[in-house]
Structure formats: structure tokens, C-alpha cells
Scaffold this motif. Structure first.
Motif, short mmCIF file in Angstrom:
data_model
loop_
_atom_site.label_atom_id
_atom_site.label_comp_id
_atom_site.label_asym_id
_atom_site.label_seq_id
_atom_site.Cartn_x
_atom_site.Cartn_y
_atom_site.Cartn_z
N ARG B 136 8.60 18.16 -43.86
CA ARG B 136 8.48 17.75 -45.26
C ARG B 136 7.50 16.59 -45.46
O ARG B 136 7.18 16.25 -46.58
CB ARG B 136 9.86 17.38 -45.81
CG ARG B 136 10.76 18.59 -45.89
CD ARG B 136 12.04 18.33 -46.64
NE ARG B 136 12.83 19.57 -46.65
CZ ARG B 136 13.84 19.80 -47.46
NH1 ARG B 136 14.21 18.89 -48.32
NH2 ARG B 136 14.49 20.94 -47.41
N LEU B 143 -2.41 13.75 -33.39
CA LEU B 143 -3.52 14.66 -33.65
C LEU B 143 -3.02 15.95 -34.29
O LEU B 143 -1.89 16.37 -34.08
CB LEU B 143 -4.21 15.06 -32.35
CG LEU B 143 -4.81 13.98 -31.49
CD1 LEU B 143 -5.52 14.61 -30.30
CD2 LEU B 143 -5.79 13.15 -32.30
N ASP B 146 -8.15 21.48 -36.54
CA ASP B 146 -8.68 22.27 -37.64
C ASP B 146 -8.67 23.72 -37.18
O ASP B 146 -9.42 24.08 -36.27
CB ASP B 146 -10.11 21.80 -37.96
CG ASP B 146 -10.68 22.51 -39.18
OD1 ASP B 146 -10.14 23.58 -39.55
OD2 ASP B 146 -11.66 22.00 -39.75
N LEU B 153 -8.22 16.50 -35.05
CA LEU B 153 -8.32 15.61 -36.21
C LEU B 153 -7.21 14.58 -36.11
O LEU B 153 -6.12 14.89 -35.64
CB LEU B 153 -8.11 16.40 -37.51
CG LEU B 153 -9.02 17.58 -37.80
CD1 LEU B 153 -8.44 18.41 -38.95
CD2 LEU B 153 -10.41 17.09 -38.16
N ARG B 185 2.84 13.12 -46.38
CA ARG B 185 3.29 13.64 -47.67
C ARG B 185 4.71 13.16 -47.95
O ARG B 185 5.25 12.35 -47.25
CB ARG B 185 3.21 15.17 -47.68
CG ARG B 185 1.83 15.71 -47.42
CD ARG B 185 0.81 15.09 -48.34
NE ARG B 185 -0.48 15.74 -48.30
CZ ARG B 185 -1.61 15.17 -48.69
NH1 ARG B 185 -1.63 13.93 -49.12
NH2 ARG B 185 -2.75 15.84 -48.63
N GLY B 593 10.54 22.85 -44.41
CA GLY B 593 9.77 22.17 -45.44
C GLY B 593 8.42 22.83 -45.64
O GLY B 593 8.04 23.75 -44.91
N PRO B 594 7.68 22.34 -46.61
CA PRO B 594 6.45 23.02 -47.01
C PRO B 594 5.29 22.91 -46.01
O PRO B 594 4.32 23.64 -46.13
CB PRO B 594 6.08 22.31 -48.32
CG PRO B 594 6.79 21.01 -48.29
CD PRO B 594 8.03 21.22 -47.50
N TYR B 595 5.41 22.00 -45.03
CA TYR B 595 4.27 21.79 -44.13
C TYR B 595 4.50 22.35 -42.73
O TYR B 595 3.72 22.07 -41.81
CB TYR B 595 3.91 20.30 -44.07
CG TYR B 595 3.70 19.71 -45.44
CD1 TYR B 595 2.57 20.05 -46.19
CD2 TYR B 595 4.65 18.89 -46.03
CE1 TYR B 595 2.40 19.57 -47.46
CE2 TYR B 595 4.48 18.40 -47.31
CZ TYR B 595 3.35 18.75 -48.03
OH TYR B 595 3.18 18.28 -49.30
N GLN B 598 1.78 23.84 -40.65
CA GLN B 598 0.75 22.99 -40.05
C GLN B 598 1.18 22.44 -38.69
O GLN B 598 0.41 21.79 -37.99
CB GLN B 598 0.43 21.82 -40.98
CG GLN B 598 -0.19 22.26 -42.30
CD GLN B 598 -0.26 21.12 -43.30
OE1 GLN B 598 -0.20 19.95 -42.95
NE2 GLN B 598 -0.41 21.47 -44.57
#
Lengths: 64, 688
Positions: B136, B143, B146, B153, B185, B593-595, B598
């Protein structure tokens, strides 16, 4: 103060977005919309300069 | 009034500050517009004052804060000792070495504090701030990568250059600031408290660069770069011939003496105000002290500055300024040390820290807060990872110099903490102290041999205790004090190169003409690779439609591959008796959660004594699967989170015997009468 802009959103879409933001675990509807827009942008943008990206990591203690 | 202000501006043009982003360019505030804007903002601030007071009162009424009750406090003070380990704390408590910690535990409580997965500072402090799991808040490691390029990154910050530029002869004037974004976030508790009219001061909590904008004050920390835009690049000026480059973190600059004198340059960031962006430089003249004295004199003529460096002494902060254009300077701070002065001369220069008095990047909220702190306590380091671990790893400085640097920074932090504490009437103060983490990273190698507690780590714990005593002595009625760490610590004796293991087991393939020695996964043939490791704990699958050259189909094939890797890596043997990996975690299972998309697909939970190898962390495939760690960096915490909980002390007993880092944010809200919002996953630690 100079960095934000208002964008018009259909009120019904905003309501939907608010419901989805809550269901999805976002803290705010702004965070939800920002995430949606960023994902769309990433799909269309080019990535950054390779050497510059690597240079910025220089000195991070955990890496060799 | 406006005419008067204009007159003042025109009559006394002053030097401008420049606003830089690493490789991102300057956003120029000319002296005229800078002073004019300051005057106008000052006037506006006066005019807005009654409205702001009314708005704050309205916010407080509207916030739904409950009236004062037994669970409410006037001031919440949170002291974070990054990496303070419960096992070392217990041992020191038992030995009577931490009297103030013992007293705090007796008065309130002491518990282990569950950390995050993985137990690394960017992740852990983000969960601390937001009360959410990484799925979340979106920070999963130092790190990320990409997926379009497989390049690494920094996970917490995105920096992009100003896109519009005005060309004036040889100059390029960016029209706008670089875009510098914090990628953490969700919403930190200090923002939620600020919305309800409660002030917070937040000092050096990791993953606050660029700073949050909220009703309070904040100084950035981890991920704030140096003046070169890196995470910390030291300089070594030396007459010693060497064709070798430092592996990481530093630049060697050859020095040639003519007689007793040498001339060289200190190189700063590139100058985006000039065509071609040449590097900014200032001249540095070095003169040996006469009669064989072990010292040199440093002259910086452009700065009209001369100082003497005696052998082995780390200087105080030295102000550095690079002239980017007429009336535009980029300012930094550094410290220097003459590390040898015999047949050869070597001078170590710390990474160029942004000058807090006139920072070249946004490192505080409000923007003048860093300048205010500098005015209160003097110059201080602003670099995210301020202690120069790489200079010690590379043998450029010795143990004593590193400790001096770390403890000077610790003292700076204590002074800014007390400056903030003394001014706080109501609200929260959170400050994170990094020295415990850095000293344990660099000196765990001395812990095993320490019999009398005379090692730097034991000394660091005693320093923390003495500081805690000072904090407790300044507490007032209605204050609540929490002292906590984000994770514990362990030895780092052996490193695991997951990429090599993946290569050996057919999950990863190299390009035909490559040997796997290149960094950042450059040698990998993506058309034949199903999984790869990057960062400190993560393992990614090369998923079609997500990664640029993904070959693993989402769905059943992905699930099957994950199961295979979990089975293959859990309990990874190291010799006959040792195991390198304690557990493997599926991101889809442990995060929500929304991430989550990633996150790395799998998180590796190493055993005690192990960690990802130096090579693997930087995307190298070649070398053994498991090898000894021979660097000074000998302690670590990037292992299975169940093995490295943090500590939690509080001046009041808590209701939950098994507290977690994500419980702190909702607890902070509850202590000021606010209910935790629904997205927060932690639970308040006190009974209502």
C-alpha cells in the motif's frame, strides 16, 4: 502553490473512483487517480538515460 | 509598499541561489525575482494569518478528534534508533550498561517490534509512517527496476529535468524546476495529524526526500543525494600512482606536486546553465607545511578560504560554492582529512553535502526549515546516507575517522532534536538516528572479539542510552515517549549470488559472447531468462507483457515457476551443515494493496550470517553462488524478518504484547483523538 492543477472529472466517475480507492487500499482518491494516470503514462513514455540512472546509485552503501 | 519593495530589490541585488536536481538541471531564482518573491510571500503570509488561524480551528473541529481523555497526550515524542537490535539490547540491559533504557522499560514497557518484509530501512520506515504494508505504500527495497529496460532505479525518488529551456548566448535557463517526486505512496501519520490541526516535526525519517508537504516541519533523510546527484561520492586526492578505480562510492584524483605545492580542482555537478553542461569546478591549491611538519595548507582562492589540515585530523565542515552563472552559485559542504603526508600525500574529501543554509534541492518543509536549523545548530550533513561507509570499505579512511564522522553526525542530529523538542508545545516530534545502523554495518567484525564491551557497537548503545537519559530529563507532564528501531542486526559473513544460482539451474541465460561479469544485468539474454535478482531481497520473474522481453506467461506458468523457485531456494545449503536461506516469500501472499504489481515476485529471507552478495546486489551474474564477505561492512539485516525484529520502549505500558512497526501510525493518531482511516492496517497499541 504553483504546482497543482484542477482537472474536471465527471461527478459519477469521481464517485466510482472514490469507491474503488477505498476498496483498493489507497489513502485518498487523489492517490488512486494519480496511480491510474501514472500507469497509463509509463505505458506510453520512453525510459530515462541509462548511464544517468546508474550514476545516481553510486555510493549506496548496500551495493558494490 | 510594493514600490518600496521593488526599490529595495533593485537597489540591493543579491546573489541568487540555484536549485538543482542531479543531472536534472537548475531552476533559477534570479536575485531580483528571489528577493521580490520573498517580500511578496512575507506580505501574503501576514495577510493570510487570520485566515490560517480560522482554517486551523475549523480543521480541528471538523477532524472528529475526540476530547482529551486518559489515552490522549499533549506531546508524542518518537526516537528512532535505526537498527538497534533486541539481542544486543537485552545483553547490555542485563549487564547494567543501559540504565536509562532499563528505567524506561520499568516505567512503561519494552517489547520486540515486528518489522517488515524485507526488513530494510526504506520499507520499514515507510510502513512506520503510513501504517500500511509495502503493497500500500509502494516501497519494497532500496532499488526497483524499470521493467522496460531492466535497469535499476532508486525506489523512493524520481527526478526528471526541467523540459523547457531559455537560451541566452552561452547560457541555458531552465524555465521551471526539475520534477523531483517522492514515490512513497499512501499518507503518513503526520499528514493525517496535520489535516486535523496537529503539528508534527519530522527529522531525518528515511524516505522523506523530497519532503512531504503538511502542517508541520520536516527535514529529509535517506535518498537525499549529494551535490553530484549520487548517494554519496567521496574524493581522494593522492600522489600515489594507481590505475585502479574504486569499486564504488569514490573518485581517485591524481595529485602532482611541484616542489611543495600542487594545484587541482574540486569538481561539482554539471552546469546545466551552460551549453554542453560542463562540470562546475573550483581551484584547490595544496601546500606542504614547512620543515617537514605533518600538515598541508589548503587554499580555495575562489572562496577566499585557507585552512590547515594536520595529518589524521578530520576537518570541520568546509563551505564550498560553485559559480554556475553570474550571481548564481551552487553551495555544498564537505570535510577533509590529510590521510598521509610522507613520501606520498593523500587527502580525503567527504561527499559534497548540500548546504542546509542554502540547499540546492528541496530537503525540508517548509523550504526554509533546513536554513532555520542551520542557524540554530550550525552546519550539518544533509546527505541521505551521510556516514561514508564506502570510504571505510575501500580503506581510504580508517576506523577512527569513520567513527568520528558517524558520531559527529549523531551529535548534529541530537542538537537538532533538542532544538525541535524545546519548541514543541503540542503535537508530535519524530527523529531517526542512523549511527546505530551504520556502526553495526561497519563494526560487527569487532563484536565477536569484544570481551569488555570496548567495541564501537557497545559504545554506540551507551551513547543511545546517555541521549535517552537527556530526553527523559526534558519530558513534561502529558508527554509520551516511544523509542524504537525499524529492525535488528546480524553478522554478514557469507553472500549469496542468486543470479549465479539461477544461471546454474537453467532459469537465467547469458548472451552468447558474455561472461556475466557486467553490472546491472547487462550480460543477460532476456529471450531465454525466466527469473532474475536485483536489489537486496527481491527476485523477479521475466513476465510477458510486464517486462520488455518477458517470456513467462502470466497465470499458471508464473505460479508454477514461483512454486519451483520457492522449493529450490528454501533451505539453500552452504556446505554440509549450513543453510543460507531461511524462507522464501510470495509477494502476492504477504502483500496486499494497489502497488503489489511493482513488488519483486519473490522475497528472499536469508538465514543469520547471510545476505545477498555484493555482486548480486548490483546485477552481476559471474562468480560463486555463495562466497565470503571480506569487506569492513560486516553486519547486516537484509534477512528473514522473523530473525531481526526491532525494539520498542514506551513510557506507558501497551495493550498489545506483540507490537509491529505498522501499529505506530494508528497509535499516533489515536493519541491525538483520531480514528485510523480504513486503509491503515496497523492497530493502536493502547486500549481505549
Amino acid at each position: 502553490m504553483f504546482g497543482s492543477h484542477r482537472i474536471k472529472l465527471d461527478p459519477k466517475l469521481l464517485e466510482r473512483a472514490q469507491r474503488c480507492a477505498e476498496r483498493g487500499g489507497y489513502a485518498t482518491v487523489e492517490e488512486f487517480i494519480t496511480h491510474a494516470v501514472e500507469r497509463a503514462c509509463v505505458a506510453l513514455e520512453e525510459s530515462g538515460n541509462d548511464d544517468e540512472l546508474k550514476r545516481r546509485l553510486k555510493g549506496l552503501g548496500y551495493l558494490s | 509598499m510594493g514600490v518600496f519593495a521593488l526599490g529595495v530589490v533593485l537597489a540591493w541585488p543579491s546573489e541568487a541561489g540555484a536549485y538543482i536536481g542531479p543531472g536534472a538541471g537548475f531552476a533559477l531564482l534570479s536575485s531580483f525575482f528571489g528577493v521580490l518573491a520573498t517580500i511578496v510571500l512575507g506580505l501574503l503570509s501576514l495577510v493570510r494569518w487570520p485566515f490560517r488561524v480560522a482554517r486551523l480551528a475549523w480543521r480541528r473541529r471538523r477532524s472528529g478528534r475526540r476530547r482529551m481523555g486518559a489515552d490522549r497526550v499533549r506531546r508524542l515524542i518518537i526516537v528512532g534508533f535505526d537498527g538497534q537490535d533486541p539481542r544486543l539490547t537485552d545483553a547490555a540491559l542485563k549487564a547494567g550498561k543501559l540504565p536509562h533504557f532499563a528505567a524506561l522499560a520499568k516505567r512503561g514497557c519494552y517489547h520486540r517490534l515486528r518489522t517488515t518484509c524485507p526488513p530494510v530501512s526504506p520499507v520499514a520506515w515507510s510502513s512506520f509512517a503510513t501504517g500500511t504494508n509495502p503493497g500500500r505504500h509502494g516501497i519494497f527495497d532500496f532499488l526497483t527496476r524499470d521493467p522496460r529496460t531492466y535497469l535499476p532505479l532508486i525506489s523512493s525518488t524520481r527526478i526528471q529535468a526541467a523540459t523547457r529551456v531559455l537560451r541566452l548566448g552561452p547560457y541555458r535557463i531552465p524555465l521551471g524546476k526539475p520534477d523531483i517526486q517522492l514515490l512513497r505512496r499512501s499518507k503518513p501519520f503526520w499528514s493525517l495529524l496535520g489535516d486535523a490541526g496537529v503539528w508534527s516535526t519530522v527529522l531525518r525519517v528515511p524516505i522523506t526526500f523530497p519532503p512531504d508537504r503538511f502542517n508541520g516541519a520536516q527535514l529529509s533523510a535517506m535518498a537525499a543525494p549529494d551535490l553530484l546527484g549520487t548517494q554519496g561520492t567521496f574524493l581522494l586526492y593522492t600522489t600515489r600512482p594507481s590505475g585502479e578505480r574504486f569499486k564504488e562510492g569514490g573518485i581517485r584524483i591524481p595529485l602532482t606536486f611541484t616542489g611543495d605545492r600542487a594545484e587541482t580542482r574540486i569538481t561539482g555537478p554539471n552546469n546545466p546553465l551552460r551549453a554542453g553542461e560542463p562540470p562546475l569546478e573550483i581551484v584547490m591549491r595544496i601546500a606542504r607545511a614547512p620543515a617537514g611538519a605533518k600538515a598541508v595548507t589548503i587554499e580555495l582562492p575562489e572562496l577566499r578560504l585557507t585552512l590547515t589540515l594536520p595529518l589524521g585530523e578530520l576537518s570541520e565542515w568546509i563551505p564550498i560554492a560553485f559559480r554556475a552563472a553570474p550571481l548564481v552559485k551552487v553551495r555544498g559542504l564537505c570535510r577533509m582529512q590529510l590521510t598521509e603526508c610522507g613520501e606520498h600525500v593523500s587527502i580525503y574529501v567527504t561527499p559534497l553535502s548540500l548546504d542546509p543554509e542554502r540547499p540546492a534541492m528541496p530537503i525540508s518543509h517548509p523550504s526554509y526549515y533546513a536554513s532555520y536549523l542551520a542557524a540554530r545548530i550550525g552546519p550539518f550533513s544533509t546527505l541521505g546516507l551521510a556516514e561514508d561507509t564506502w570510504a571505510l570499505n575501500e580503506g581510504v579512511i580508517d576506523d577512527a575517522t569513520f567513527l568520528r564522522q558517524a558520531w559527529d553526525i549523531d551529535t548534529e542530529r541530537q542538537r537538532m532534536f533538542f532544538a525541535a523538542l524545546d519548541r514543541l508545545r503540542e503535537g508530535t516530534l519524530t527523529c531517526v538516528f542512523d549511527a546505530t545502523d551504520r556502526v553495526q554495518h561497519m563494526f560487527w567484525r569487532q563484536l565477536d572479539g569484544s570481551k569488555k564491551g570496548d567495541d564501537p557497537i557497545s559504545e554506540q548503545y551507551r551513547r543511545n542510552d546517555a541521549f535517552l537519559g537527556e530526553v527523559v530529563s526534558r519530558l513534561r507532564e502529558g508527554d509520551l515517549l516511544m523509542v524504537l528501531s525499524d529492525h535488528g542486526f546480524n553478522a554478514f559473513r557469507r553472500g549469496v549470488n542468486l543470479n549465479r544460482w539461477l544461471l546454474d539451474h537453467g532459469y537465467l541465460a547469458l548472451k552468447a559472447d558474455r561472461d556475466g561479469r557486467a553490472e546491472w544485468l547487462e550480460d543477460i539474454d532476456w529471450s531465454r531468462t525466466r527469473a532474475y535478482a536485483l536489489g537486496l531481497s527481491g527476485l523477479f520473474l521475466n513476465i510477458a507483457g510486464r517486462e520488455a522481453h518477458g517470456i513467462v506467461q502470466p497465470g499458471e506458468e508464473t505460479a508454477r515457476l514461483k512454486a519451483e523457485l520457492i522449493k529450490g531456494l528454501t533451505g539453500l545449503p552452504d556446505g554440509e551443515t549450513q543453510r543460507a536461506i531461511h524462507a522464501m516469500f510470495d509477494a502476492r501472499v504477504i502483500y496486499d494493496g494497489p502497488y503489489v504489481d511493482q513488488a519483486p515476485d519473490l522475497i528472499v529471507g536469508y538465514e543469520r550470517g547471510y545476505r545477498v552478495s555484493w555482486d548480486c546486489a548490483s546485477g552481476v551474474v559471474a562468480g560463486p553462488v555463495i562466497e565470503d564477505n571480506v569487506k569492513a561492512w560486516s553486519g547486516d539485516h537484509c534477512i528473514d524478518p522473523s530473525l531481526v525484529p526491532g525494539v520498542f520502549f514506551c513510557s506507558r505500558p501497551i495493550a498489545n504484547a506483540d507490537p509491529a512497526l505498522i501499529d505506530i501510525a494508528p497509535t499516533a493518531l489515536a493519541l491525538f483523538g483520531l480514528d485510523a482511516p480504513r486503509h491503515m492496517q496497523g492497530r493502536p497499541l493502547f486500549e481505549r
